[in-house]
Enzyme design. Structure first.
Site, PDB file in Angstrom:
ATOM      1  N   LYS A   1      14.378 -23.418 -10.500  1.00 23.24           N
ATOM      2  CA  LYS A   1      13.653 -22.869  -9.363  1.00 23.24           C
ATOM      3  C   LYS A   1      13.865 -21.397  -9.224  1.00 23.24           C
ATOM      4  O   LYS A   1      14.749 -20.649  -9.724  1.00 23.24           O
ATOM      5  CB  LYS A   1      14.498 -23.616  -8.128  1.00 23.24           C
ATOM      6  CG  LYS A   1      13.829 -23.352  -6.986  1.00 23.24           C
ATOM      7  CD  LYS A   1      14.358 -23.979  -5.503  1.00 23.24           C
ATOM      8  CE  LYS A   1      13.484 -23.763  -4.589  1.00 23.24           C
ATOM      9  NZ  LYS A   1      14.120 -24.410  -3.120  1.00 23.24           N
TER      10      LYS A   1
ATOM     11  N   CYS B   1       3.209 -18.319  -6.073  1.00 19.83           N
ATOM     12  CA  CYS B   1       3.723 -18.929  -4.874  1.00 19.83           C
ATOM     13  C   CYS B   1       2.855 -18.884  -3.463  1.00 19.83           C
ATOM     14  O   CYS B   1       2.614 -17.549  -3.203  1.00 19.83           O
ATOM     15  CB  CYS B   1       5.272 -18.870  -4.486  1.00 19.83           C
ATOM     16  SG  CYS B   1       5.961 -19.837  -3.066  1.00 19.83           S
TER      17      CYS B   1
ATOM     18  N   LYS C   1       2.767 -17.551 -14.381  1.00 26.21           N
ATOM     19  CA  LYS C   1       2.280 -18.878 -13.655  1.00 26.21           C
ATOM     20  C   LYS C   1       1.149 -18.413 -12.666  1.00 26.21           C
ATOM     21  O   LYS C   1       1.436 -17.369 -11.666  1.00 26.21           O
ATOM     22  CB  LYS C   1       3.376 -19.416 -12.827  1.00 26.21           C
ATOM     23  CG  LYS C   1       3.293 -20.733 -12.321  1.00 26.21           C
ATOM     24  CD  LYS C   1       4.474 -21.397 -11.838  1.00 26.21           C
ATOM     25  CE  LYS C   1       3.949 -22.828 -11.287  1.00 26.21           C
ATOM     26  NZ  LYS C   1       5.257 -23.506 -10.705  1.00 26.21           N
TER      27      LYS C   1
END
Length: 482
Positions: A148, A246, A284
């Site tokens: 995480k 995110c 990402k």
């Protein structure tokens, strides 16, 4: 028990020497003593005295031969058969199960120099939130684990509960329970960085040959990024995944998707990261952008070795028609969050296809990698991502729904797909389906040409000179109207 057969004739000339007689008798006695005799065998021997008498008679006849009798030069003493009990060392026993295992397709992959037993990777999120769950992932057989996301100051990360909501098939309030979508408003790790680093180090000590990837995210600060990278790399992690995606990652602090959606900012931050990092770096990507190839291109040009896509899609899961409040509901309120699981797979496949085509056309055969993410629940889902160019496939929500042991099912299903097509390795089919994507204009052209070709075939022969002997029946049928 029947007589033991030697299955090889003894070639004898007219004279036998006495030493041969002694040698023959010794051999017969030795063979008799070496073979294990069970009770039933002994009983059988007792009932066959006549057979033994015959053997004795034969030996008597041998003894009556001239002492000058000699063996043929063709007889080879070293070729005498040796009898071994079934379990003796040196007896090779083949195993049908091991032979079957050898025929299974090979799922192992090597990505940016990282060797994994299979392409299935734990995606960054709750399944990689602490030592216990990451250890479980390794024990169950996942190809790699991405922890995480961590940052320097975890005290700024405050999560709420509930923070998940599910989309089920059927209308609002339906009794149907098949979950197809999952939303989260969860932030990055709220555990102290020192704690996470200690656990990274422990995992690498216990699993030195397994791939552990740290997901990191930091505020817009060069020194902050450099410090975070340095401290994380000291634990021995194998690679870094940079969270530029995110959707609720504190954008007011220029973190997460706030960087991934701004290519100028992304280029600058990627430059800081790749100047400092000594291990492979994956960027990402956020899907919450018009053209996902733009940040992917910038990341690769700025030094990243790989792209991971996609992160979750910004969404509002729904409104509870009884309470009139949004979900997930925290004290009557909510906020848009990240959407994942099965329903996002078609969107993820399109984004991965776009990135893979860009990488192939602009970066060629360079050692860049692509990690596909989005709605993977089965090994067949994974095959689709690999067919579109993914080297690895990440699973996060699927683990939350099915558990860590689900990797065994994923591997079995992927191997089943490979066997159906006679693929031996992942590279045998990776990117294979990219060749079948084109523009809508080209689709129109291709269909027009195909229709014209079919019409031409239906018209049959244009001239008598076109008849052939081999295709005579088909040529006749091509000119029949009913």
């Amino acid at each position: 028990m029947g007589k033991r057969s030697w299955n090889r004739p003894i070639i004898i000339r007219t004279h036998f020497s006495s030493y041969f007689l002694f040698d023959l008798i010794s051999t017969l006695v030795a063979c008799y003593l070496l073979i294990p005799l069970s009770n039933s065998f002994l009983s059988s021997v007792r009932t066959q005295n006549s057979s033994m008498a015959s053997m004795s008679s034969a030996l008597t006849r041998f003894s009556g031969l001239s002492s000058k009798t000699t063996l043929s030069p063709d007889f080879d003493h070293s070729s005498r058969r040796t009898f071994l009990p079934p379990n003796r060392v040196g007896l090779k026993i083949s195993s049908s199960s091991s032979a079957a295992a050898d025929s299974e397709p090979d799922l192992s992959v090597t990505v940016n120099g990282l060797k994994m037993p299979n392409p299935f990777v734990i995606g960054s999120g709750p399944p990689g939130t602490n030592y216990t769950v990451m250890k479980r992932a390794f024990d169950e057989g996942w190809g790699a684990v991405i922890a995480k996301t961590v940052s320097l100051d975890a005290s700024k990360v405050i999560n709420v509960t509930p923070r998940y909501a599910r989309l089920k098939t059927g209308s609002n309030g339906s009794a149907k329970t098949d979950v197809i979508g999952w939303q989260n408003i969860e932030l990055i790790s709220d555990r102290p960085l020192e704690t996470m680093l200690k656990e990274f180090k422990q995992l690498k000590q216990e699993y030195p040959d397994r791939i552990l990837i740290a997901s990191i995210m930091e505020e817009y600060s060069k020194t902050g990024w450099e410090e975070l990278i340095d401290r994380v790399e000291q634990t021995g992690v194998d690679a870094l995944e940079i969270n530029f995606s995110c959707p609720h990652g504190m954008p007011e602090r220029r973190m997460g998707a706030a960087v991934g959606q701004d290519c100028a900012l992304l280029e600058e931050v990627c430059g800081w990261i790749n100047a400092k990092a000594t291990v492979p770096v994956w960027a990402k990507m956020t899907p919450n952008i018009t053209d996902i190839t733009e940040p992917a291109r910038v990341s690769l040009k700025s030094g990243c070795e790989g792209i991971a896509a996609i992160n979750t899609i910004m969404s509002v899961m729904g409104i509870d028609l009884k309470t009139l409040h949004p979900e997930p509901c925290v004290e009557g309120y909510s906020t848009p969050g990240g959407y994942s699981y099965k329903a996002v797979r078609p969107i993820a496949l399109a984004k991965v296809m776009n990135i893979a085509q860009m990488m192939k056309s602009e970066f060629g055969e360079k050692d860049y990698s692509l990690s596909g993410i989005g709605g993977v629940e089965t090994g067949y889902d994974a095959a689709e991502f690999i067919l579109l160019g993914s080297n690895t496939v990440q699973v996060c929500t699927g683990v939350m729904v099915h558990g860590y042991g689900h990797v065994k099912t994923l591997c079995a299903e992927l191997q089943d797909f490979m066997k159906q097509h006679n693929f031996s390795t992942i590279e045998d089919f990776r990117g294979h389906s990219l060749q079948y994507f084109t523009t809508h204009t080209d689709l129109v052209r291709r269909q027009k040409e195909a229709i014209e070709q079919r019409k031409a075939e239906r018209k049959g022969l244009k001239s008598d000179k076109d008849w052939t002997g081999d295709g005579f029946v088909k040529e006749t049928e091509s000119m029949v109207s009913n």
